[in-house]
Write a protein that holds these residues in place. Structure first.
Motif, PDB file in Angstrom:
ATOM      1  N   SER A   1      53.013  19.116  51.540  1.00  0.00           N
ATOM      2  CA  SER A   1      52.788  17.670  51.546  1.00  0.00           C
ATOM      3  C   SER A   1      54.091  16.922  51.276  1.00  0.00           C
ATOM      4  O   SER A   1      54.332  15.846  51.825  1.00  0.00           O
ATOM      5  CB  SER A   1      51.741  17.286  50.497  1.00  0.00           C
ATOM      6  N   ARG A   2      54.935  17.513  50.427  1.00  0.00           N
ATOM      7  CA  ARG A   2      56.221  16.867  50.143  1.00  0.00           C
ATOM      8  C   ARG A   2      57.108  16.865  51.387  1.00  0.00           C
ATOM      9  O   ARG A   2      57.796  15.879  51.677  1.00  0.00           O
ATOM     10  CB  ARG A   2      56.938  17.599  48.998  1.00  0.00           C
ATOM     11  N   VAL A   3      57.083  17.965  52.123  1.00  0.00           N
ATOM     12  CA  VAL A   3      57.855  18.024  53.369  1.00  0.00           C
ATOM     13  C   VAL A   3      57.306  17.006  54.364  1.00  0.00           C
ATOM     14  O   VAL A   3      58.065  16.301  55.036  1.00  0.00           O
ATOM     15  CB  VAL A   3      57.812  19.446  53.966  1.00  0.00           C
ATOM     16  N   LEU A   4      55.984  16.928  54.442  1.00  0.00           N
ATOM     17  CA  LEU A   4      55.356  15.971  55.348  1.00  0.00           C
ATOM     18  C   LEU A   4      55.697  14.537  54.935  1.00  0.00           C
ATOM     19  O   LEU A   4      55.959  13.681  55.787  1.00  0.00           O
ATOM     20  CB  LEU A   4      53.838  16.180  55.345  1.00  0.00           C
ATOM     21  N   LEU A   5      55.711  14.285  53.633  1.00  0.00           N
ATOM     22  CA  LEU A   5      56.104  12.964  53.136  1.00  0.00           C
ATOM     23  C   LEU A   5      57.533  12.636  53.577  1.00  0.00           C
ATOM     24  O   LEU A   5      57.805  11.540  54.080  1.00  0.00           O
ATOM     25  CB  LEU A   5      56.008  12.930  51.609  1.00  0.00           C
ATOM     26  N   ASN A   6      58.436  13.581  53.394  1.00  0.00           N
ATOM     27  CA  ASN A   6      59.832  13.348  53.783  1.00  0.00           C
ATOM     28  C   ASN A   6      59.974  13.164  55.292  1.00  0.00           C
ATOM     29  O   ASN A   6      60.843  12.414  55.752  1.00  0.00           O
ATOM     30  CB  ASN A   6      60.714  14.495  53.299  1.00  0.00           C
ATOM     31  N   TRP A   7      59.126  13.844  56.052  1.00  0.00           N
ATOM     32  CA  TRP A   7      59.112  13.661  57.509  1.00  0.00           C
ATOM     33  C   TRP A   7      58.777  12.204  57.853  1.00  0.00           C
ATOM     34  O   TRP A   7      59.443  11.578  58.680  1.00  0.00           O
ATOM     35  CB  TRP A   7      58.093  14.620  58.124  1.00  0.00           C
ATOM     36  N   VAL A   8      57.765  11.667  57.205  1.00  0.00           N
ATOM     37  CA  VAL A   8      57.346  10.282  57.451  1.00  0.00           C
ATOM     38  C   VAL A   8      58.435   9.304  57.013  1.00  0.00           C
ATOM     39  O   VAL A   8      58.788   8.368  57.746  1.00  0.00           O
ATOM     40  CB  VAL A   8      56.024   9.979  56.714  1.00  0.00           C
ATOM     41  N   ILE A   9      58.977   9.513  55.822  1.00  0.00           N
ATOM     42  CA  ILE A   9      59.998   8.596  55.306  1.00  0.00           C
ATOM     43  C   ILE A   9      61.266   8.681  56.153  1.00  0.00           C
ATOM     44  O   ILE A   9      61.897   7.654  56.457  1.00  0.00           O
ATOM     45  CB  ILE A   9      60.315   8.908  53.827  1.00  0.00           C
ATOM     46  N   PHE A  10      61.635   9.888  56.571  1.00  0.00           N
ATOM     47  CA  PHE A  10      62.839  10.037  57.392  1.00  0.00           C
ATOM     48  C   PHE A  10      62.680   9.323  58.732  1.00  0.00           C
ATOM     49  O   PHE A  10      63.573   8.576  59.160  1.00  0.00           O
ATOM     50  CB  PHE A  10      63.149  11.517  57.623  1.00  0.00           C
ATOM     51  N   ASN A  11      61.569   9.532  59.406  1.00  0.00           N
ATOM     52  CA  ASN A  11      61.347   8.862  60.692  1.00  0.00           C
ATOM     53  C   ASN A  11      61.383   7.344  60.540  1.00  0.00           C
ATOM     54  O   ASN A  11      61.963   6.630  61.366  1.00  0.00           O
ATOM     55  CB  ASN A  11      60.004   9.289  61.286  1.00  0.00           C
TER      56      ASN A  11
END
Length: 586
Positions: A448-458
């Protein structure tokens, strides 16, 4: 002027060297009469106007490299040299000749009009019958005088050949068709002096002091003065520096002078013409022609103070069109400010780069995860067709928007280019709402943390790319945005305006320190007061509101902050002091 500055800055973020020249044309009958009306010497009158224009250039954040006044001695020397070349260095029958001229002359437009382009009219102030130009509706007067002529008709074939060989030389296309129609149907030899007895405010013929060089011949030469003509070079065989210009930006009312007279004059001396022209339309006030008599002329200094220069530049470029005159109104600006700058750019910036202190994410962590390969590894493991597609819904916008923006800007369509950025940021706001990072951050699962960073990065990439692309249009606000994202100054050129091109930016989210008083809104686009109110009306509105004991205090505070953003902290402090004194006195 703003359009020319935007184009220059666009070339610079593309990595090209670019120069911008602007200035003031200060000679001619119109100036001579205006100075007389004000009881001033022409030079004194011009000094005042030129200083105002310089102040406006600075206030509008115009990045000009040169500012020329046609009263500068350097320019007058260049005009004299150009004139003597026209007289003595042109092929036989293609240079100047002396003759008698009579026709309809317009002081406001500083030009003669042929018989088929004038018509009878009535002066609205006096009811007197007058003749006016069919092009501008300005009054013309019949004049007969001895002058020097430039044989413009002899250059008809050369001009048409220039147009044929360069189909995109003038943009938009209908302006090129308009100029071509003039060449084909209205071309006449050009009277290029005025008797000094009638016009003495200008550059005199060096060999005949009874004649003053026509203001448009004088004014047009300014473009090569700053390129070094007359001082650093004299003929096309010399190194001409930055001439010919890649582009000259002109208003529709001076199309003929720049795209017919000017190239013909340059041809006469064997000098190259400008490589292109961009002809813009005029601004109206709420779809009505701006006029001092109607009282609807916009004071640009007031407009800049009211909205801030970057929001104003954004509005002007967003609503710009080459197909019709454009409408200026405070209501339109207010709507654009709230819906696009505050609700779109400002909202996304705050959601991603300035989250609430209770939310534990940061652009720095997200970009670091990308740099370390965590995000690409996650994306490769999850099939876009099988995994929740919403997490990949921004990919096409991130990849396609920069190219689409470049295409529109290279075609000088700033309005279409801005729409590209607007759509990118709107889709990103939707992306944030759909992916709900505030829920993802609560999940302690590593994926979930990786997915969160994916969203924030995009989302951060959308902001970063938009910030780079918007620099020519809103240089200060775009810089603030990129600064807040931690983007290095050397990574703000066009080559970095693509997803993944910069893996070394980001900032850590920090809880906001409590302050005894918020002196200003900590946002890129602070709230503004009602666009319907003038500054005086706004002050009175707030004065009444502050004295109203029944009025909601939060509403009062919001209005005061909006006023502070618009008019400055001193104005708010003064108003508060006045209302406090009024309450004590009561």
């Amino acid at each position: 002027m703003v359009l020319a500055d935007v184009i220059k800055r666009w070339q610079q973020i593309k990595g090209k060297e670019a120069f911008l020249c602007t200035g003031t044309d200060e000679h001619g009958m119109k100036i001579q009469r205006a100075a007389l009306k004000h009881g001033m010497e022409p030079k004194e009158f011009c000094d005042g106007n030129s200083n105002k224009f310089r102040e406006l250039v600075a206030a509008a954040n115009i990045s000009n490299d040169f500012f020329i006044r046609t009263t500068d001695q350097e320019h007058k020397d260049a005009v004299a040299q150009f004139w003597l070349h026209l007289k003595h260095s042109t092929p036989e029958s293609l240079g100047l000749y002396k003759g008698s001229h009579e026709g309809w002359y317009c002081v406001s437009d500083e030009c003669f009009y042929p018989e088929d382009l004038v018509r009878p009219s009535i002066a609205p102030q006096t009811g007197k019958k007058i003749m006016v130009s069919t092009e501008t509706d300005n009054e013309v007067e019949w004049i007969k005088e001895e002058t020097w002529f430039f044989p413009l008709t002899k250059y008809k074939d050369a001009l048409l050949k220039l147009y044929d060989e360069n189909p995109g030389w003038i943009k938009p296309a209908h302006r090129m068709a308009e100029a071509r129609e003039w060449i084909e149907n209205h071309l006449e030899d050009l009277s290029v002096t005025r008797p000094a007895s009638r016009l003495n405010w200008g550059v005199s013929d060096p060999e005949d002091k009874t004649q003053t060089i026509y203001v448009w011949v004088d004014a047009l030469i300014n473009y090569i003065t700053k390129a070094g003509y007359g001082s650093k070079w004299h003929t096309a065989k010399d190194d001409m520096g930055i001439w010919p210009a890649n582009l000259q930006v002109i208003g529709k009312d001076i199309l003929r002078f720049h795209t017919i007279y000017w190239p013909a004059l340059l041809m006469a001396l064997g000098l190259p013409v400008a490589k292109g022209y961009l002809c813009h339309n005029h601004w109206t006030m709420s779809n009505r022609k701006m006029s001092k008599s109607l009282g609807n002329v916009v004071n640009p200094f007031f407009a800049i103070q009211r909205w801030g220069i970057d929001p104003l530049r954004y509005f002007l470029m967003r609503n710009a069109t080459f197909h019709k005159d454009m409408s200026y109104s405070n209501q339109l600006i207010g709507t654009v400010y709230m819906k696009e700058l505050q609700a779109n750019i400002g909202n996304l910036f705050y959601r991603i780069a300035k989250p609430k202190s209770s939310v534990r994410w940061s652009t720095l962590e997200a970009v670091t995860a990308f740099r370390n390969g965590e995000l690409n590894a996650w994306a490769e493991k999850h099939d876009k067709d099988c995994f929740d597609a919403v997490f990949f819904s921004l990919e096409s916008h991130l990849s396609e928007s920069p190219e689409a923006f470049c295409k529109e800007m290279d075609d000088y369509d700033t309005s279409a280019a801005i729409r590209v950025v607007f759509e990118l940021l709107r889709e990103t706001n939707r992306y944030v709402s759909d992916t709900k990072p505030w829920d993802l951050v609560k999940n302690q699962d590593p994926d979930s943390r990786v997915l969160l960073n994916w969203v924030i990065f995009n989302s951060a990439e959308a902001l970063r790319i938009a910030g780079i692309l918007l620099q020519p249009i809103m240089p200060t606000k775009a810089s603030e945005l990129l600064d807040a994202l931690g983007v290095r100054p050397d990574r703000r050129t066009l080559e970095f305006a693509a997803k993944g091109k910069d893996a070394d930016y980001g900032t850590e989210s920090k809880p906001v320190e409590p302050a005894p008083r918020m002196s200003k809104w900590d946002t890129i686009f602070p709230p503004t007061a009602s666009a319907d109110l003038s500054d005086d009306e706004l002050l009175e509105h707030l004065r009444v509101a502050l004295l109203d004991k029944t009025r909601n205090k939060m509403n009062q505070m919001a209005e005061l902050l909006a006023m502070e953003a618009r008019m400055g902290e001193e104005a708010v402090a003064k108003l508060l002091a006045e209302t406090h004194a009024a309450k004590v006195g009561a």
